[in-house]
Design a protein around this motif. Structure first.
Motif, PDB file in Angstrom:
ATOM      1  N   GLU A 183     -52.501  47.716 -50.999  1.00 48.17           N
ATOM      2  CA  GLU A 183     -52.742  48.629 -52.119  1.00 48.17           C
ATOM      3  C   GLU A 183     -54.168  48.591 -52.646  1.00 48.17           C
ATOM      4  OE1 GLU A 183     -49.514  48.006 -55.141  1.00 48.17           O
ATOM      5  OE2 GLU A 183     -48.720  46.738 -53.546  1.00 48.17           O
ATOM      6  N   LYS A 232     -45.501  50.621 -55.960  1.00 51.77           N
ATOM      7  CA  LYS A 232     -46.842  50.251 -55.513  1.00 51.77           C
ATOM      8  C   LYS A 232     -47.848  51.223 -56.107  1.00 51.77           C
ATOM      9  CE  LYS A 232     -45.632  48.144 -51.093  1.00 51.77           C
ATOM     10  NZ  LYS A 232     -45.941  48.059 -49.652  1.00 51.77           N
ATOM     11  N   LEU A 233     -49.045  50.719 -56.362  1.00 56.59           N
ATOM     12  CA  LEU A 233     -50.124  51.566 -56.876  1.00 56.59           C
ATOM     13  C   LEU A 233     -51.337  51.389 -55.971  1.00 56.59           C
ATOM     14  CD1 LEU A 233     -51.364  53.339 -59.199  1.00 56.59           C
ATOM     15  CD2 LEU A 233     -52.123  51.194 -60.214  1.00 56.59           C
ATOM     16  N   THR A 242     -55.509  57.947 -58.115  1.00 60.82           N
ATOM     17  CA  THR A 242     -54.549  56.901 -57.759  1.00 60.82           C
ATOM     18  C   THR A 242     -53.365  57.513 -57.017  1.00 60.82           C
ATOM     19  OG1 THR A 242     -53.341  57.171 -59.826  1.00 60.82           O
ATOM     20  CG2 THR A 242     -55.107  55.554 -59.819  1.00 60.82           C
ATOM     21  N   HIS A 278     -43.710  52.609 -60.924  1.00 56.73           N
ATOM     22  CA  HIS A 278     -43.913  52.713 -59.471  1.00 56.73           C
ATOM     23  C   HIS A 278     -43.659  51.354 -58.806  1.00 56.73           C
ATOM     24  CE1 HIS A 278     -47.719  52.035 -61.645  1.00 56.73           C
ATOM     25  NE2 HIS A 278     -47.823  51.022 -60.812  1.00 56.73           N
ATOM     26  N   ARG A 315     -49.242  56.623 -56.363  1.00 55.12           N
ATOM     27  CA  ARG A 315     -48.129  55.748 -56.723  1.00 55.12           C
ATOM     28  C   ARG A 315     -46.995  55.945 -55.729  1.00 55.12           C
ATOM     29  NH1 ARG A 315     -50.524  57.394 -61.464  1.00 55.12           N
ATOM     30  NH2 ARG A 315     -50.920  55.765 -63.020  1.00 55.12           N
ATOM     31  N   CYS A 331     -43.057  55.317 -55.126  1.00 55.84           N
ATOM     32  CA  CYS A 331     -41.851  55.076 -55.927  1.00 55.84           C
ATOM     33  C   CYS A 331     -40.648  54.872 -55.010  1.00 55.84           C
ATOM     34  CB  CYS A 331     -41.576  56.263 -56.844  1.00 55.84           C
ATOM     35  SG  CYS A 331     -42.923  56.605 -57.973  1.00 55.84           S
TER      36      CYS A 331
END
Length: 445
Positions: A314, A265-266, A248, A263, A250, A252
Motif C-alpha cells: 500500500e 487497505k489504503l 488515494t 477501508h 481505498r 474495501c
C-alpha cells in the motif's frame, strides 16, 4: 515497440465517424468498451446513443487478417430529462458502458448517464412466423366465424434484424453524477458510484439498491474529496476499490461490514515536497482505476502519470510511468482553459504486460512493463491507409528540437484522447477522438 506482445508494429485499420470541421456536440464519443470476447465493440456518445460494432469473421484466404468492425446495432439509450424538484437538466450523455458475460444467444450491456442506469438486451432475429390462425399477415384480426380450418404456423427465414430492448431501468438512487459502473464477478450484482456514494445493485432488482460507501460529511462545507472511479475485483466478488480526487485508492471488503466506510487497505503515495505547487492537488486527482486481468495489480491514471500498484503493497506504486511530464511547465494555461480537469482513462492489454492511455494532440501512449519501453502514437486521418504503420511521435521539451519532434508549444489541447480500449485477446485497440473512433491493430508478420 517491443513488448506490446514482442516487437509489435501498430498499423491503421479503420476510422469511424464523419470528417467535418463543425462537429456536433451530440456526436462526441464519451465511452468505448469491448465485450468479453472482443467480437463486439460499443461506443456511447453525448447524444445518448450507443453504437455497437461487430468484428467480421476472418478471411479464409488470409489467416492473419483480422476482420474489420462494422456497425451491428445503433440505438438511443438515454434521452435528456428534467429534474423538477431540483430544476436541473439531466444530460443524455452516456458516461459508461459495461458488458455482461454472455450466457445465451443474446448479449446484455449496462449503460448509464448521470442519474439512470439501463440494462439492454441485444438480440438477433432472422426468422419470422407466418400462418397465424386468428390474424392476417398484416396483423388485422380475422372474423372468428370465417375460420374453417386450423393452420400450423411456420417460421420463415428473413433478413437479419438486430434488436436492442431495454430490460431494466435502475433509477433514483444517485443524488450526484454517476462516474462508474462495474459488474461483479458473481454476475449477479454490480456497483454504481457517484461523487460521494457507491451503491450495490442486483441485476434483477430495480427498485432498491444498497449503499455500500458514503463519504458525504454531515456539513458539506467540510467536504475535502470526492469519489472519482470505482471497480470490482475481477475474480473476488467481495472486494472493490475506489479512487478519490486526493489521489488515494481505498480497497474495501464487503465481508467486513455492510457499509464499507472503513477501508481494508489504503493505497497512497507520499507527497514529494520538491514538486509541490498550487496545482499539486488538482493533478494528483485520479481519473481512472483499473484492475489487471489477473487481479494482482491495479493501475491508476492521474493528470501526468500512470501508476501500477501491487495489491499487497500500500505504501507506494511498484511502477510509475510519466505520460506527459512535459505538461508540468504548462499547468497555468491548462488551468485557465480547464484542460487540467480532463479525465483520461487507461486500459491493460489482455496479458497485463502493456498499459495504454490517451493524451493531447490526439496522441496516445503505451508502456511496456517488461521491457520498460514506451511509445507515443497519433490517431490522425493523415496516414489512414489500412495497413499503414504508425510512426512513433516525440515531444521535445528542451531547447533544440529534432526534425521529427513536435514542440510542447504547438500541441493542440482541443484534440484529446480520453477514452481507450484494448481487445481482451488480440492486439487490437480502439481510441476515441471527439466524434471519431480509430481502430489500430498489430501488423501481421
Amino acid at each position: 515497440m517491443a513488448g506490446a506482445g514482442g516487437d509489435v508494429q501498430w498499423c491503421f485499420s479503420q476510422v469511424k465517424g464523419a470528417v467535418d470541421d463543425d462537429i456536433v456536440e451530440a456526436d462526441i464519443i464519451s465511452t468505448v468498451e469491448f465485450n468479453h470476447t472482443g467480437e463486439l465493440l460499443a461506443t456511447g456518445d453525448k447524444g445518448g446513443r450507443v453504437v455497437i460494432f461487430q468484428q467480421e469473421p476472418e478471411c479464409k484466404g488470409q489467416p492473419h487478417s483480422r476482420g474489420e468492425y462494422s456497425v451491428y446495432s445503433t440505438f438511443q439509450s438515454h434521452e435528456p430529462e428534467f429534474d423538477y424538484l431540483k430544476s436541473l437538466e439531466i444530460e443524455e450523455k452516456i458516461n459508461k458502458i459495461r458488458w455482461l458475460p454472455q450466457k445465451n444467444a443474446a448479449q446484455f450491456l449496462l449503460s448509464t448517464n448521470d442519474k439512470t442506469i439501463k440494462l439492454w438486451k441485444i438480440s438477433e432475429r432472422n426468422k419470422r412466423p407466418e400462418g397465424y390462425n386468428l390474424k392476417e399477415e398484416n396483423g388485422c384480426y380475422r372474423d372468428p366465424s370465417s375460420i374453417t380450418s386450423l393452420r400450423v404456423p411456420v417460421l420463415l427465414p428473413m433478413e437479419l434484424m438486430v434488436e436492442a430492448s431495454p430490460r431494466r431501468v435502475f433509477a433514483n438512487a444517485h443524488t450526484y453524477h454517476i462516474n462508474s459502473i462495474s459488474v461483479n464477478s458473481d454476475h449477479e450484482t454490480y456497483l454504481s458510484a457517484d461523487d460521494l456514494r457507491i451503491n450495490l445493485w442486483n441485476l434483477e432488482i430495480t427498485d432498491r439498491s444498497f449503499n455500500i460507501v458514503d463519504i458525504k460529511p454531515a456539513n458539506m462545507e467540510e467536504l475535502t474529496e470526492v469519489i472519482t472511479a470505482a471497480e470490482f475485483h475481477p475474480n473476488q466478488c467481495n472486494t472493490f476499490v475506489y479512487s478519490s480526487s486526493k489521489g488515494t485508492i481505498r480497497l474495501c471488503d464487503m465481508r467486513a461490514s455492510a457499509l464499507c466506510d472503513n477501508h481494508a487497505k489504503l493505497f497512497e503515495e507520499p507527497d514529494d515536497p520538491n514538486n509541490r505547487s498550487f496545482f499539486s492537488e488538482i493533478i494528483s486527482s485520479i481519473s481512472d482505476v483499473k484492475y489487471s486481468h489477473s487481479g494482482r495489480y491495479m493501475m491508476t491514471r492521474d493528470y501526468l502519470s500512470i501508476k501500477i500498484w501491487d495489491l499487497n503493497m500500500e505504501t507506494r506504486p511498484v511502477e510509475t510511468y510519466q505520460v506527459n511530464e512535459y505538461l508540468r511547465s504548462k499547468l497555468c494555461s491548462l488551468y485557465e482553459n480547464d484542460c487540467i480537469f480532463d479525465k483520461f482513462e487507461c486500459c491493460w492489454n489482455g496479458r497485463d504486460s502493456v498499459v495504454m492511455t490517451g493524451s493531447y494532440n490526439n496522441f496516445f501512449r503505451m508502456f511496456d512493463r517488461g521491457y520498460r519501453q514506451d511509445v507515443t502514437l497519433e490517431a490522425s486521418r493523415e496516414n489512414n491507409k489500412p495497413g499503414s504503420v504508425l510512426k512513433p511521435r516525440k515531444v521535445s521539451t528542451g531547447g533544440k528540437r529534432k526534425k521529427e519532434e513536435i514542440s510542447v508549444d504547438s500541441l493542440d489541447f482541443s484534440k484529446k484522447i480520453l477514452h481507450t480500449a484494448w481487445h481482451p485477446l488480440d492486439n487490437i485497440i480502439a481510441v476515441a477522438t471527439t466524434n471519431n473512433l480509430y481502430i489500430f491493430q498489430e501488423k501481421p508478420n
